[in-house]
Design an enzyme around this catalytic site. Structure first.
Site, PDB file in Angstrom:
ATOM      1  N   CYS A 131       3.672  -6.465 -24.452  1.00 41.57           N
ATOM      2  CA  CYS A 131       5.020  -6.836 -24.946  1.00 41.57           C
ATOM      3  C   CYS A 131       5.198  -8.757 -25.394  1.00 41.57           C
ATOM      4  O   CYS A 131       5.835  -9.188 -26.029  1.00 41.57           O
ATOM      5  CB  CYS A 131       5.958  -6.823 -23.909  1.00 41.57           C
ATOM      6  SG  CYS A 131       5.983  -5.184 -23.414  1.00 41.57           S
TER       7      CYS A 131
ATOM      8  N   GLU B 263       4.371   9.966 -10.019  1.00 42.24           N
ATOM      9  CA  GLU B 263       4.112  11.089 -10.877  1.00 42.24           C
ATOM     10  C   GLU B 263       2.444  11.137 -11.296  1.00 42.24           C
ATOM     11  O   GLU B 263       1.958  12.409 -11.378  1.00 42.24           O
ATOM     12  CB  GLU B 263       4.627  10.531 -12.427  1.00 42.24           C
ATOM     13  CG  GLU B 263       4.557  11.744 -13.524  1.00 42.24           C
ATOM     14  CD  GLU B 263       4.989  11.468 -14.806  1.00 42.24           C
ATOM     15  OE1 GLU B 263       5.759  10.569 -14.948  1.00 42.24           O
ATOM     16  OE2 GLU B 263       4.865  12.212 -15.835  1.00 42.24           O
TER      17      GLU B 263
ATOM     18  N   SER C  41       4.295  10.061 -19.565  1.00 36.81           N
ATOM     19  CA  SER C  41       4.840  10.087 -18.458  1.00 36.81           C
ATOM     20  C   SER C  41       6.429  10.197 -18.738  1.00 36.81           C
ATOM     21  O   SER C  41       6.884   9.983 -19.575  1.00 36.81           O
ATOM     22  CB  SER C  41       4.768   8.570 -17.879  1.00 36.81           C
ATOM     23  OG  SER C  41       5.627   8.369 -16.797  1.00 36.81           O
TER      24      SER C  41
ATOM     25  N   GLU D 240      15.461   2.729 -28.853  1.00 36.76           N
ATOM     26  CA  GLU D 240      15.384   3.232 -27.698  1.00 36.76           C
ATOM     27  C   GLU D 240      16.656   3.538 -26.840  1.00 36.76           C
ATOM     28  O   GLU D 240      17.088   4.390 -26.580  1.00 36.76           O
ATOM     29  CB  GLU D 240      14.476   2.531 -26.795  1.00 36.76           C
ATOM     30  CG  GLU D 240      14.320   3.456 -25.435  1.00 36.76           C
ATOM     31  CD  GLU D 240      13.438   2.276 -24.480  1.00 36.76           C
ATOM     32  OE1 GLU D 240      13.576   1.134 -24.526  1.00 36.76           O
ATOM     33  OE2 GLU D 240      12.680   2.894 -23.895  1.00 36.76           O
TER      34      GLU D 240
ATOM     35  N   CYS E 187       6.086   3.403 -21.178  1.00 29.53           N
ATOM     36  CA  CYS E 187       7.168   2.241 -21.427  1.00 29.53           C
ATOM     37  C   CYS E 187       7.548   1.387 -22.745  1.00 29.53           C
ATOM     38  O   CYS E 187       8.394   0.718 -22.632  1.00 29.53           O
ATOM     39  CB  CYS E 187       6.937   1.222 -20.144  1.00 29.53           C
ATOM     40  SG  CYS E 187       5.393   1.045 -19.735  1.00 29.53           S
TER      41      CYS E 187
END
Ligand code: SF4
Ligand code: SF4
Ligand code: FES
Length: 564
Positions: free
Chosen positions: A492, A271, A308, A350, A288
């Site tokens: 994370c 992308e 994105s 999500e 993400c």
């Protein structure tokens, strides 16, 4: 020392506050909670100023040498008005409040925009976070995280003096506030008044039901953190023990989200190249981290075209599991239950988004945090630290080093560059590690040359830093080509669902373990993962193909006016 205040240069003593310095310069800054005989706590936000470009309260912040202070810019006046409106939210009558403001010589409010109602003590309105303020001891840790680290202000102090309590902004239901579900409040709450919504019991029931094929996938940052829940030192890499423990719990297959991370890189690097080659909108910003996605949808919807279109790795994994894998093993996708073990509370929401359901099938059925996974394992009397190592299952159990480093801030960027470099030039960058991308600074900037193209990059963690970078792009849209943003400190590994405590030191150790895992792997680039190559060859065709777009990409929505 010398400072400049509203353009005036003055000499002041070391250690005095900005408010005191302004007074010395004959400049009046309005105050409310400040009292000269009491320790300033910076609660009301009326005395804010801009010091060296940052907005801060002046009653409890000290001057530093060379500081440039502005006390009355348009931005400051606007922000003061909002703070005054928030203070007035408990007042029944607007007129009464305005009279009082005038009496105190405080800025007028135009109108009383916000109305508070008594906050419910127990709130289960969200998919990710539950709050039970009957257990609150008023330590204020959660407010600091939400207000200062994340600049979200979904929880705050309300009422004043002896009646002060911690609660949700304006007494709303949590789901109606600006909460982005990052879980940083739950990570520091000492009493469990704020915690993740648990799904352990539902999963235990399903594990007994033979109708279902139950699969666990584990995120890159779980294997470097879950050992802590079993008394192991911070930074212990326990991949094999974790797989064995989950197998004993009764999951039919244990797969690796690192596979999903590699897939994300294949799509996201493609992308980026497409945006550069075809002169489409830049900078591209990673998508993400669902806490970050919720944040941009809520606070900066006008910037959504920069995100994105890639789904996050565990969602991509789910979409492929319920199609490619289901077909391979001949199981109806409706009978497959996928449990994602994640460091993150926001991933719970999500996975429930409508956009994450394709042809009536949810990508991911349950998300549980590292803490919940440890609780689940312990409930079967399994001590993970004593387990033998075992391997992930196949055909979705292999990840490259590029997938492994997704768990730490900078990892997505580094992995994307490893692959984008190859896609653009046809050969690998001479050094596989991009050291300039690594580190723990909240905003890191670097650039890299690929062929004739110079890419300016930024790596950002925490939402207060994300806000700064977004403001920068709004003023200077050409500054960067590609930006990685993670909502939690360190990425994370410092996620809201990670073991307690999660401190700066512990985050550092977890990060070191992640980089060690990358170093030890034979395959360190997403595009060299043989399972990913097989997936494209037999199912997806190529990155950004019609099928890839259907299963692996998504879109986002303006949520500035509605709740999650
Ligand atoms: S989950 Fe994050 S955004 Fe929501 S209240 Fe807690 S710290 Fe604030
Ligand atoms: S962290 Fe927990 S105990 Fe402390 S103020 Fe917040 S809700 Fe209350
Ligand atoms: S006067 Fe209230 S924050 Fe400074």
């Amino acid at each position: 020392m010398q400072i400049t205040i509203d353009g005036k240069k003055i000499n002041v003593k070391n250690g005095i506050t900005i408010l005191e310095a302004a007074e010395k310069a004959g400049i009046k800054i309005p105050t409310l909670c400040y009292h000269p005989d009491l320790k300033p706590e910076g609660r009301c936000g009326i005395c804010i100023v801009e010091a060296n470009g940052k907005i801060m309260t002046s009653c409890n912040n000290k001057v530093s040498n060379g500081m440039i202070i502005q006390t009355n810019t348009e931005n400051i006046k606007k922000q003061r008005k909002i703070n005054a409106q928030l203070i007035g939210c408990n007042f029944e009558k607007e007129e009464e409040f305005r009279k009082w403001l005038a009496l105190e010589e405080l800025p007028d409010i135009d109108e009383l925009k916000f109305k508070s109602k008594p906050s419910e003590l127990i709130d289960e309105s969200c998919h990710d976070i539950v709050m039970d303020f009957t257990k609150c001891i008023m330590c204020g840790r959660c407010v600091q995280k939400c207000r200062d680290l994340q600049t979200v202000n979904a929880i705050c102090y309300s009422k004043r003096a002896n009646g002060t309590i911690v609660g949700k902004s304006l007494g709303k239901k949590l789901i109606e506030t600006t909460c982005v579900g990052c879980g940083q409040c739950s990570l520091v709450c000492p009493t469990g008044a704020i915690k993740e919504k648990e799904y352990i019991e539902d999963i235990k029931k399903l594990l007994k039901d033979k109708k279902y094929h139950i699969i666990a996938q584990t995120a890159p940052s779980i294997r470097v953190a879950i050992g802590e829940e079993f008394g192991m030192p911070a930074g212990s890499l326990v991949t094999g023990k974790m797989v064995s423990a989950l197998r004993k719990v009764g999951f039919d297959k244990i797969f690796d989200t690192n596979f999903g991370a590699d897939l994300t890189i294949m799509e996201e690097a493609s992308e980026l190249i497409d945006r550069i080659k075809n002169k489409k909108l830049l900078p591209q910003i990673t998508s993400c981290c669902p806490g970050w996605v919720n944040f941009i949808e809520t606070f900066y919807p006008e910037m959504l075209p920069h995100l994105s279109s890639c789904k996050s790795p565990h969602q991509m994994f789910g979409a492929i599991l319920k199609t490619y894998y289901a077909k391979k093993v001949g199981i109806n996708p409706k009978n497959i239950i996928l449990v994602s073990i994640m460091p993150c509370t926001a991933k719970k929401y999500e996975s429930c988004r409508e956009e994450m359901i394709i042809d009536g099938v949810k990508d991911v059925d349950y998300v549980i945090t590292t803490r919940e996974a440890a609780k689940l394992i312990k409930s079967f009397n399994i001590d993970l630290s004593k387990e033998e190592d075992s391997e992930f299952d196949n055909p979705m159990g292999k990840g490259s080093g590029g997938g492994a480093i997704f768990g730490t801030s900078g990892g997505v960027m580094e992995s994307a560059i490893r692959t984008a470099y190859y896609f653009l030039t046809g050969y690998d960058y001479p050094k596989i590690e991009f050291r300039s991308i690594r580190g723990d600074k909240g905003i890191r900037e670097t650039s890299i040359k690929i062929g004739d193209t110079k890419l300016n990059l930024a790596i950002v963690h925490t939402l207060s830093n994300a806000r700064k970078v977004i403001e920068t792009i709004k003023k200077n849209p050409n500054k960067y080509h590609f930006i990685e943003i993670m909502a939690c400190p360190g990425g994370c590994i410092g996620g809201g669902g990670q073991p307690k405590p999660t401190t700066r030191d512990i985050i550092k150790k977890r990060s070191e373990a992640i980089y060690k895992e990358d170093k030890n792997l034979k395959i360190r680039q997403a595009h060299k993962n043989p399972q990913i190559m097989e997936l494209y060859k037999t199912f997806l065709d190529k990155p950004l193909s019609e099928k890839s777009r259907k299963y692996l990409h998504t879109n986002y929505h303006d949520r500035s006016k509605c709740s999650r």
